[in-house]
Design a protein around this motif. Structure first.
Motif, PDB file in Angstrom:
ATOM      1  N   GLY A 103       0.821  -1.204   0.000  1.00  0.00           N
ATOM      2  CA  GLY A 103       0.000   0.000   0.000  1.00  0.00           C
ATOM      3  C   GLY A 103       0.855   1.253   0.000  1.00  0.00           C
ATOM      4  O   GLY A 103       0.430   2.312  -0.486  1.00  0.00           O
ATOM      5  N   GLU A 104       2.052   1.148   0.562  1.00  0.00           N
ATOM      6  CA  GLU A 104       3.030   2.232   0.586  1.00  0.00           C
ATOM      7  C   GLU A 104       4.416   1.620   0.380  1.00  0.00           C
ATOM      8  O   GLU A 104       4.678   0.505   0.833  1.00  0.00           O
ATOM      9  CB  GLU A 104       3.034   2.967   1.937  1.00  0.00           C
ATOM     10  CG  GLU A 104       1.734   3.586   2.355  1.00  0.00           C
ATOM     11  CD  GLU A 104       1.790   4.112   3.792  1.00  0.00           C
ATOM     12  OE1 GLU A 104       0.774   4.641   4.252  1.00  0.00           O
ATOM     13  OE2 GLU A 104       2.854   3.967   4.458  1.00  0.00           O
ATOM     14  N   TRP A 105       5.290   2.371  -0.290  1.00  0.00           N
ATOM     15  CA  TRP A 105       6.680   1.951  -0.461  1.00  0.00           C
ATOM     16  C   TRP A 105       7.568   2.916   0.305  1.00  0.00           C
ATOM     17  O   TRP A 105       7.531   4.123   0.074  1.00  0.00           O
ATOM     18  CB  TRP A 105       7.079   1.959  -1.933  1.00  0.00           C
ATOM     19  CG  TRP A 105       6.339   0.986  -2.783  1.00  0.00           C
ATOM     20  CD1 TRP A 105       5.059   1.084  -3.210  1.00  0.00           C
ATOM     21  CD2 TRP A 105       6.852  -0.233  -3.338  1.00  0.00           C
ATOM     22  NE1 TRP A 105       4.724   0.000  -3.985  1.00  0.00           N
ATOM     23  CE2 TRP A 105       5.808  -0.820  -4.095  1.00  0.00           C
ATOM     24  CE3 TRP A 105       8.085  -0.878  -3.289  1.00  0.00           C
ATOM     25  CZ2 TRP A 105       5.965  -2.030  -4.780  1.00  0.00           C
ATOM     26  CZ3 TRP A 105       8.246  -2.076  -3.971  1.00  0.00           C
ATOM     27  CH2 TRP A 105       7.192  -2.651  -4.709  1.00  0.00           C
ATOM     28  N   HIS A 106       8.382   2.378   1.203  1.00  0.00           N
ATOM     29  CA  HIS A 106       9.346   3.184   1.952  1.00  0.00           C
ATOM     30  C   HIS A 106      10.745   2.708   1.552  1.00  0.00           C
ATOM     31  O   HIS A 106      11.186   1.636   1.962  1.00  0.00           O
ATOM     32  CB  HIS A 106       9.109   3.036   3.458  1.00  0.00           C
ATOM     33  CG  HIS A 106       7.788   3.571   3.899  1.00  0.00           C
ATOM     34  ND1 HIS A 106       7.604   4.877   4.284  1.00  0.00           N
ATOM     35  CD2 HIS A 106       6.569   2.977   4.001  1.00  0.00           C
ATOM     36  CE1 HIS A 106       6.334   5.075   4.607  1.00  0.00           C
ATOM     37  NE2 HIS A 106       5.678   3.932   4.448  1.00  0.00           N
TER      38      HIS A 106
ATOM     39  N   THR B 101       3.366   2.323  -9.073  1.00  0.00           N
ATOM     40  CA  THR B 101       3.169   1.444  -7.922  1.00  0.00           C
ATOM     41  C   THR B 101       2.358   2.061  -6.784  1.00  0.00           C
ATOM     42  O   THR B 101       2.067   1.390  -5.815  1.00  0.00           O
ATOM     43  CB  THR B 101       4.534   1.053  -7.343  1.00  0.00           C
ATOM     44  OG1 THR B 101       5.253   2.243  -7.028  1.00  0.00           O
ATOM     45  CG2 THR B 101       5.324   0.231  -8.338  1.00  0.00           C
ATOM     46  N   GLY B 102       2.019   3.313  -6.857  1.00  0.00           N
ATOM     47  CA  GLY B 102       1.334   3.957  -5.742  1.00  0.00           C
ATOM     48  C   GLY B 102       2.287   4.787  -4.911  1.00  0.00           C
ATOM     49  O   GLY B 102       3.401   5.088  -5.348  1.00  0.00           O
ATOM     50  N   PRO B 103       1.898   5.168  -3.687  1.00  0.00           N
ATOM     51  CA  PRO B 103       2.710   6.084  -2.871  1.00  0.00           C
ATOM     52  C   PRO B 103       4.115   5.559  -2.614  1.00  0.00           C
ATOM     53  O   PRO B 103       4.297   4.425  -2.159  1.00  0.00           O
ATOM     54  CB  PRO B 103       1.923   6.189  -1.561  1.00  0.00           C
ATOM     55  CG  PRO B 103       0.532   5.758  -1.886  1.00  0.00           C
ATOM     56  CD  PRO B 103       0.665   4.758  -3.000  1.00  0.00           C
ATOM     57  N   VAL B 104       5.118   6.391  -2.919  1.00  0.00           N
ATOM     58  CA  VAL B 104       6.515   6.032  -2.724  1.00  0.00           C
ATOM     59  C   VAL B 104       7.192   7.114  -1.899  1.00  0.00           C
ATOM     60  O   VAL B 104       7.081   8.300  -2.215  1.00  0.00           O
ATOM     61  CB  VAL B 104       7.244   5.871  -4.080  1.00  0.00           C
ATOM     62  CG1 VAL B 104       8.734   5.615  -3.854  1.00  0.00           C
ATOM     63  CG2 VAL B 104       6.624   4.749  -4.908  1.00  0.00           C
ATOM     64  N   PHE B 105       7.891   6.718  -0.834  1.00  0.00           N
ATOM     65  CA  PHE B 105       8.598   7.649   0.039  1.00  0.00           C
ATOM     66  C   PHE B 105      10.078   7.290   0.047  1.00  0.00           C
ATOM     67  O   PHE B 105      10.436   6.122   0.247  1.00  0.00           O
ATOM     68  CB  PHE B 105       8.031   7.586   1.462  1.00  0.00           C
ATOM     69  CG  PHE B 105       6.549   7.842   1.533  1.00  0.00           C
ATOM     70  CD1 PHE B 105       6.048   9.135   1.574  1.00  0.00           C
ATOM     71  CD2 PHE B 105       5.649   6.772   1.529  1.00  0.00           C
ATOM     72  CE1 PHE B 105       4.674   9.365   1.628  1.00  0.00           C
ATOM     73  CE2 PHE B 105       4.285   6.988   1.588  1.00  0.00           C
ATOM     74  CZ  PHE B 105       3.790   8.295   1.636  1.00  0.00           C
TER      75      PHE B 105
END
Length: 404
Positions: free
Chosen positions: A328-331, A355-359
């Motif tokens: 759901g999130e990439w860190h 891919t969606g949210p990436v941090f």
């Protein structure tokens, strides 16, 4: 030397790099008196599931009363993780003694031993002194030219084979399977997991040429469920059970089930309670698919706050679409290994694949904190180097990094 100085010297030998071939290994083991173990030797190769399978074989052997020696790689935090007797890591005193001996023995050789060759020699000498009578050796890279293949074995075990380490092992599944199937010893039994037809054809041909009785391990309803989560771990359990059966060392399924129920193996869907975090060394596409399937079993309907790092030499483009299903999130975080793709480069790759949210995080602690603060359950996956860095961070321990 004390253990710190000994390990400093051992880790300095990584500058010699990886040297595939057995001549120098055989020379080292013979000179060290470690070339002929007085024990049953199980040799395990494959791309995925080697470590878990080794751990299960060790548990089954120990339940039968054997004194077990387990040699695996890489370590996550401490080098001693690689060498265990009856589940216990080699002591600092024994480690220092063996490394000092090998340094004095081989440091001046024209072709000095590599880090991995020395690690294997340390293990085999320690096993002999500890009265080990059942040894499990995990290959480091490939099989045919891996240092572990210099050790006489009683049985060869092949975990699932996939595309990995192509710069060393070949570009096709058949080429890689040939390298790994080369651990099969003439006239000795071999056991394999169910394989892709291309790999299985190579394994069967190798076994025929070497007159090795080959058994395919298959999971059934009677296969005990190990403590390690995921359907694939039951397949690994079937491989471990068949190995022991071929060695005529398998007790009742009830006893085997009790042994497998206590197996632990770090970094394979390992669940930490504090902080609430899952660790998984999914370092290639096959392992990523297994992770995704296990995540859906363990966290149905939930996505993950994924702390992610991967080695630049891996097929990251093939892994991302698989992990996208559960992330759901990439860190994205940096790691101590020079092989890791920088987070900024990884972010560019993820952007191409939507891919969606990436941090992007400047440090591992920052990325871990952000993932744990997410409302989503936290997962750290990708490289084993990432898992080692995370464990060292959580344990407030010093980690000695290695590429081998």
């Amino acid at each position: 030397m004390n253990v710190f100085a000994a390990l400093d010297w051992l880790f300095s030998t990584q500058f010699f790099g990886i040297k595939l071939g057995l001549e120098n290994t055989e020379k080292l083991l013979a000179a060290a008196g470690a070339d002929r173990p007085e024990a049953t030797v199980v040799h395990v190769a494959g791309t995925n599931g080697k470590g878990s399978t080794c751990a299960m074989i060790e548990a089954l052997a120990r339940a039968q009363g054997y004194v077990t020696g387990l040699f695996t790689s890489p370590h996550l935090v401490e080098f001693s993780e690689r060498i265990r007797v009856n589940g216990n890591m080699i002591s600092p005193e024994a480690l220092a003694e063996e490394i000092t001996f090998l340094k004095e023995l081989a440091e001046a050789w024209e072709q000095p031993p590599t880090f991995f060759e020395l690690a294997l020699a340390v293990a085999l000498r320690h096993f002999r002194k500890s009265g080990v009578n059942f040894i499990i050796l995990e290959t480091g890279l490939g099989g045919r030219l891996d240092a572990t293949n210099a050790v006489p074995k009683d049985i060869a075990v092949l975990a699932p084979i996939g595309l990995d380490h192509q710069q060393y092992l070949g570009d096709t599944l058949a080429q890689i399977a040939a390298e790994k199937a080369a651990i099969i010893a003439p006239g000795k039994p071999a056991v394999t997991a169910a394989q892709h037809p291309e790999a299985m054809a190579v394994i069967e041909q190798t076994a025929r040429e070497r007159h090795s009785p080959l058994t395919v391990a298959r999971m059934s309803r009677e296969t005990p469920r190990p403590s390690l989560p995921g359907a694939h771990q039951r397949e690994n359990a079937a491989l471990a059970l068949e190995t022991m059966k071929q060695l005529h060392a398998l007790s009742s399924l009830a006893d085997a089930g009790a042994a497998l129920a206590g197996v632990q193996w770090p970094g394979r869907f390992e669940r930490l309670a504090s902080p609430a975090l899952v660790l998984d060394g999914a370092h290639n596409e096959h392992a990523a698919r297994v992770l995704a399937a296990t995540w859906r079993e363990e966290f149905p309907g939930k996505k993950a706050a994924l702390v992610f790092a991967a080695s630049a030499d891996k097929h990251i483009r093939d892994m991302i679409p698989v992990l996208r299903e559960i992330a759901g999130e990439w860190h994205l975080v940096p790691c101590t290994s020079p092989r890791i793709m920088p987070p900024e480069e990884l972010a560019s790759l993820l952007a191409e694949l939507e891919t969606g949210p990436v941090f992007i995080h400047s440090s591992l602690p920052e990325g871990l904190h952000a993932a744990l603060a997410s409302p989503l359950p936290s997962l750290a996956a990708g490289s084993l180097f990432l898992l080692g860095d995370l464990k060292a961070l959580l344990l407030h321990a010093e980690k000695r990094s290695t590429a081998q």
